[in-house]
Design a protein around this motif. Structure first.
Motif, PDB file in Angstrom:
ATOM      1  N   THR B  44       0.843  -1.203   0.000  1.00 47.45           N
ATOM      2  CA  THR B  44       0.000   0.000   0.000  1.00 47.45           C
ATOM      3  C   THR B  44       0.872   1.245   0.000  1.00 47.45           C
ATOM      4  O   THR B  44       1.491   1.573   1.009  1.00 47.45           O
ATOM      5  N   TYR B 209      -8.128  -0.778   7.021  1.00 50.19           N
ATOM      6  CA  TYR B 209      -8.733  -0.350   5.748  1.00 50.19           C
ATOM      7  C   TYR B 209      -8.562   1.158   5.564  1.00 50.19           C
ATOM      8  O   TYR B 209      -8.139   1.631   4.515  1.00 50.19           O
ATOM      9  N   ASP B 213      -5.222  -0.188   3.436  1.00 50.85           N
ATOM     10  CA  ASP B 213      -5.228  -1.562   2.943  1.00 50.85           C
ATOM     11  C   ASP B 213      -6.636  -1.931   2.475  1.00 50.85           C
ATOM     12  O   ASP B 213      -7.493  -2.314   3.263  1.00 50.85           O
ATOM     13  N   GLU B 214      -6.867  -1.812   1.191  1.00 48.76           N
ATOM     14  CA  GLU B 214      -8.204  -2.029   0.612  1.00 48.76           C
ATOM     15  C   GLU B 214      -8.679  -3.466   0.806  1.00 48.76           C
ATOM     16  O   GLU B 214      -9.869  -3.728   0.831  1.00 48.76           O
ATOM     17  N   ARG B 215      -7.730  -4.399   0.952  1.00 49.41           N
ATOM     18  CA  ARG B 215      -8.121  -5.814   0.994  1.00 49.41           C
ATOM     19  C   ARG B 215      -8.717  -6.224   2.332  1.00 49.41           C
ATOM     20  O   ARG B 215      -9.214  -7.322   2.476  1.00 49.41           O
ATOM     21  N   GLU B 219     -16.328  -6.959  -0.197  1.00 52.26           N
ATOM     22  CA  GLU B 219     -17.236  -6.083  -0.943  1.00 52.26           C
ATOM     23  C   GLU B 219     -18.468  -5.733  -0.116  1.00 52.26           C
ATOM     24  O   GLU B 219     -18.904  -4.588  -0.078  1.00 52.26           O
ATOM     25  N   LYS B 222     -17.705  -3.282   2.543  1.00 49.94           N
ATOM     26  CA  LYS B 222     -17.554  -1.936   1.980  1.00 49.94           C
ATOM     27  C   LYS B 222     -18.920  -1.325   1.686  1.00 49.94           C
ATOM     28  O   LYS B 222     -19.148  -0.132   1.922  1.00 49.94           O
TER      29      LYS B 222
END
Lengths: 464, 341
Positions: B44, B209, B213-215, B219, B222
């Motif tokens: 990241t 997040y 860290d998008e992972r 989904e 989010k």
């Protein structure tokens, strides 16, 4: 010497007495300063915090800050400082109590306002987020049958956003009219509590109410009475502090004036004392000394004789009185005048005094005196029994020799000698008159024997 | 020339990586190695978006070892039932570590066995709260601790007596000395306990997040986060602790207590402390961190599950009738606020 030491010690005592005064004075000033510094710092902190709170409220209001963390943090700091301030003010000075109470109650009001602001602001943000969402839901429902209603909904939504921007109450009034229009009984079929239009009206009305309250609230938060009160308090404290400083300065002035006055008094007193002592000594010498020869006069001689007789009796000692009468002085006086006589007397006095000085140091107190005319006496005040004859004899011999020495030049043609009579006490009597009389008798005996000699008094002389 | 350049650049890169990772590990003090790998700066490029450090520094000008000893001592005190006069209850009786530092009951029992008026809130993220207790009547943890210790139905313990008792215990007197306290007193005991309470906060997947860290979030999670913001939950549940920094009326859009006969004193909220009308039904907005572990919900434990609680919030606070899917997604999002174990 003794009197000087006494003066110095007076000065020292005066300064020692002044030290605690000075200490108290300095200490009081320091105390005042530290307390007022602490208060000043706290006030500064509170005022800073207070303005910071206003700023943070404006930030939240204008959506620059989406969270209330910094506002809450600032509030926490504010209440902390406030409590410290209150205790510090309460413990330090009583006359500020009223102010402290006012400030504290205003602080409580302000905290309450801030709490209210946060909850209202959260509700308003919520409404602003949700009203457009509801409009989206309403759009398909209304567009088919009532475009006028849709127009009204649009205007209410944009009115809400405009009000946030311009704070103009007429916008809310306009929206209110539109909402009344929407509530028209003709739209009854659209208006049950769960329908989107019903929810929209409810949320819009809620928005209006909370917005109005928030606006008033923000006005009162920004008008900030607390700040005015703090300013007043600060002014009062500063005035008080200045007054205290003035007072201490005044006290300082008074103290300095007072102490310098005291010092002046002490100096004047000391000088005066010194002067008086000198005067007394001068007068004493006048009364004790013979004016012409500076020897002791008759009076002081009598005094010393009396004293000596008393001492001698107490200590079982002896005293000797050597009575000197000059032979041939009358001729000088008659032939050369009184001035010459005076000079001769002075010369003889000097010789006698010199002789007395030469033996004084290691023997006994000696008093040389002029009784009047050409009569001199030498008094040995205290002699031990075994020394009496030796010392008196040697003294008498010396005196006879001294007086027989040639006079200085203008008078050296005139022969001068001394006839001496010696009496001892307490052997020859125990009062002044008797002793003098005895010595006188002995002197006449010396004169009758042919002058320039000395004779000890014998009781047989008295019978003549 | 080329070779030496690359060698120096690699060493610079290594050093900078070492520093960055050191910085991050100090920020997230006890994140597991696994979590550290996940947010390694190689994956990241943006290390963290928020400018504020994640952890409030409760450690100031004190060495780390001493601080650790204080925390250990605080833990020992926190779990010691001798702190109560009855010797039956400790802080950990109601704040159980395995249950999110709450106890899972509707109402905890006092030392007489009677239920307490309020549900026991979680204290895991107490370091980021600005008020304490359901109504937020305590300004700081010291006040809160004082109230609990002196409450005759809870610890019922006098500070001076407690200090004397602990002084007689050799183990305690040495560990207090080791932790840098000069004496055992109200101040030092409270300080140790509060330091321990401050040390409980752990970062969650949500924080990682946000750090970039998008992972970390799926989904669905989010989507839940999007809805959480979209519906305005984060009007009140905002800030670093997702709440805990303001009071809000319970029942803005619809009264939470429609039946006035059944209203109990506790339901008046902050009003019970101030007696002022504008505080009626106002409660501290609780932190949502670790919320999935701390059922039941609300001051009166009226919601048994998180789903119910979200629904009540929607209807009473937001005035919205939510769909089942929305509720489900938000619940999924709230699960990401659990601390990383």
């Amino acid at each position: 010497m003794i009197s000087q030491a006494r003066q110095v010690s007076t000065l020292i005592i005066a300064s020692i007495l002044a030290i605690p005064l000075l200490f108290i004075y300095i200490n009081a000033e320091m105390d005042n300063m530290s307390v007022s510094r602490e208060l000043d710092n706290l006030l500064l902190e509170i005022r800073h915090n207070n303005t910071e709170l206003s700023e943070l409220v404006l930030r939240s209001r204008s959506q620059l800050d989406q969270q209330y963390d910094s506002l809450a943090n600032s509030q926490l700091k504010f209440s902390d400082t406030m409590i410290r301030f209150k205790t510090s003010l309460l413990t330090s000075n009583n006359e500020m109590n009223v102010h402290a109470e006012v400030v504290y109650s205003l602080y409580e009001v302000r905290m309450q306002q801030l709490e209210q602001f946060k909850s209202l602001n959260a509700q308003i943000k919520n409404a602003l987020r949700y009203l457009p969402k509801l409009r989206q839901q309403l759009r398909p429902l209304l567009s088919s049958n009532n475009s006028l209603l849709l127009e009204a909904v649009d205007q209410v939504v944009s009115g809400a956003l405009n009000f946030r921007l311009f704070n103009d109450l007429t916008i809310l009034d306009h929206s209110n009219e539109l909402l009344s229009l929407l509530e028209n009984p003709r739209n009854k079929h659209l208006l049950n509590s769960n329908s989107p239009l019903g929810a929209f009206i409810k949320h819009a009305r809620n928005f209006q109410v909370t917005s109005k309250i928030e606006q008033a609230l923000i006005n009162s938060i920004l008008s900030n009475q607390l700040s005015d009160e703090l300013l007043l308090l600060e002014k009062n404290l500063a005035n008080k502090k200045n007054k205290e400083i003035e007072d201490t300065k005044n006290i300082k002035k008074i103290l300095i004036t007072y102490s310098s006055f005291l010092l002046l008094l002490i100096i004047v007193f000391t000088l005066n004392r010194f002067h008086l002592i000198n005067r007394v000594l001068f007068h004493k010498s006048l009364s004790e000394k013979d004016q012409l020869t500076s020897l002791n006069n008759r009076r002081s001689f009598i005094y010393r004789l009396k004293r000596s007789m008393k001492n001698v009796k107490q200590n079982d000692q002896f005293g000797a009185l050597i009575f000197i009468d000059l032979d041939g002085f009358k001729i000088i006086n008659d032939n050369l005048g009184h001035n010459a006589g005076d000079i001769v007397l002075k010369e003889i006095a000097k010789r006698l005094q010199n002789y007395a000085d030469s033996i004084q140091s290691f023997e006994t107190p000696i008093c040389v005196a002029r009784l009047g005319g050409d009569e001199f006496v030498v008094l040995f005040e205290q002699l031990n029994r075994e020394d009496v004859s030796r010392i008196t004899v040697s003294a008498a011999e010396n005196i006879v020799a001294t007086c027989a020495r040639a006079l200085p030049t203008p008078y050296n043609s005139y022969p001068l000698s001394a006839s001496i009579g010696i009496s001892l006490f307490p052997d020859h009597g125990d009062d002044v008159k008797t002793i003098l009389n005895c010595a006188d008798k002995a002197m006449y005996f010396s004169k009758s024997k042919g002058k320039n000699r000395f004779t000890f008094y014998q009781p047989s002389m008295h019978t003549d | 020339m080329q070779a030496s350049y690359s060698v120096t650049s690699i060493s610079i890169l290594n050093i900078s990586l070492y520093w960055i990772s050191g910085f991050i590990s100090s920020m997230l003090f006890s994140v597991t190695a696994h979590a550290l790998d996940a947010i390694s700066p190689l994956n990241t490029p943006v290390v963290y978006r928020e400018s504020k450090p994640w952890l409030k520094s409760s450690v100031q000008s004190e060495n780390k070892q001493l601080h650790e000893l204080k925390i250990q001592l605080g833990k020992q005190l926190f779990e010691d039932s001798n702190l109560s006069s009855s010797g039956q209850i400790s802080c950990a009786t109601c704040h159980i570590a395995s249950m999110g530092f709450s106890d899972g009951r509707d109402f905890s029992l006092d030392n007489q066995g009677n239920p307490l008026p309020y549900n026991t809130p979680s204290i895991q993220y107490v370091a980021y709260n600005y008020y304490f207790g359901w109504t937020g009547r305590f300004q700081n943890l010291q006040d809160h601790l004082d109230a609990l210790m002196l409450n005759p139905n809870l610890m019922n313990r006098d500070w001076t007596k407690l200090s004397q008792d602990l002084n007689q215990n050799n183990e305690y007197s040495t560990s207090f000395k080791d932790a840098g306290y000069n004496e055992i007193s109200r101040v030092s005991i409270s300080n140790a306990i509060i330091q321990y309470e401050y040390s409980l906060a752990r970062p969650s997947r949500y924080d990682l997040y946000l750090l970039g860290d998008e992972r970390q979030l799926t989904e669905k999670e989010k989507q839940g986060y999007f809805l959480f913001k979209e519906y305005g939950c984060n009007s009140c549940h905002q800030g670093i602790n997702l709440g805990g920094n303001l009071r809000q009326k319970f029942g803005i859009m619809a009264s939470i207590f429609p039946n006035t006969d059944k209203i109990k004193t506790r339901d008046y909220g902050y009003f019970t402390s101030t007696q002022q009308d504008e505080d009626r039904f106002y409660f501290r907005v609780p932190s949502l961190r670790n919320v999935s572990n701390t059922a039941p919900y609300f001051h009166n434990s009226s919601a048994k599950t998180l789903y119910q609680a979200i629904e009540i919030m929607f209807i009473k606070q937001l005035g919205i009738s939510p769909s089942d899917e929305d509720l489900m997604l938000i619940e999924v999002f709230l699960n990401t606020l659990e601390p990383i174990q």
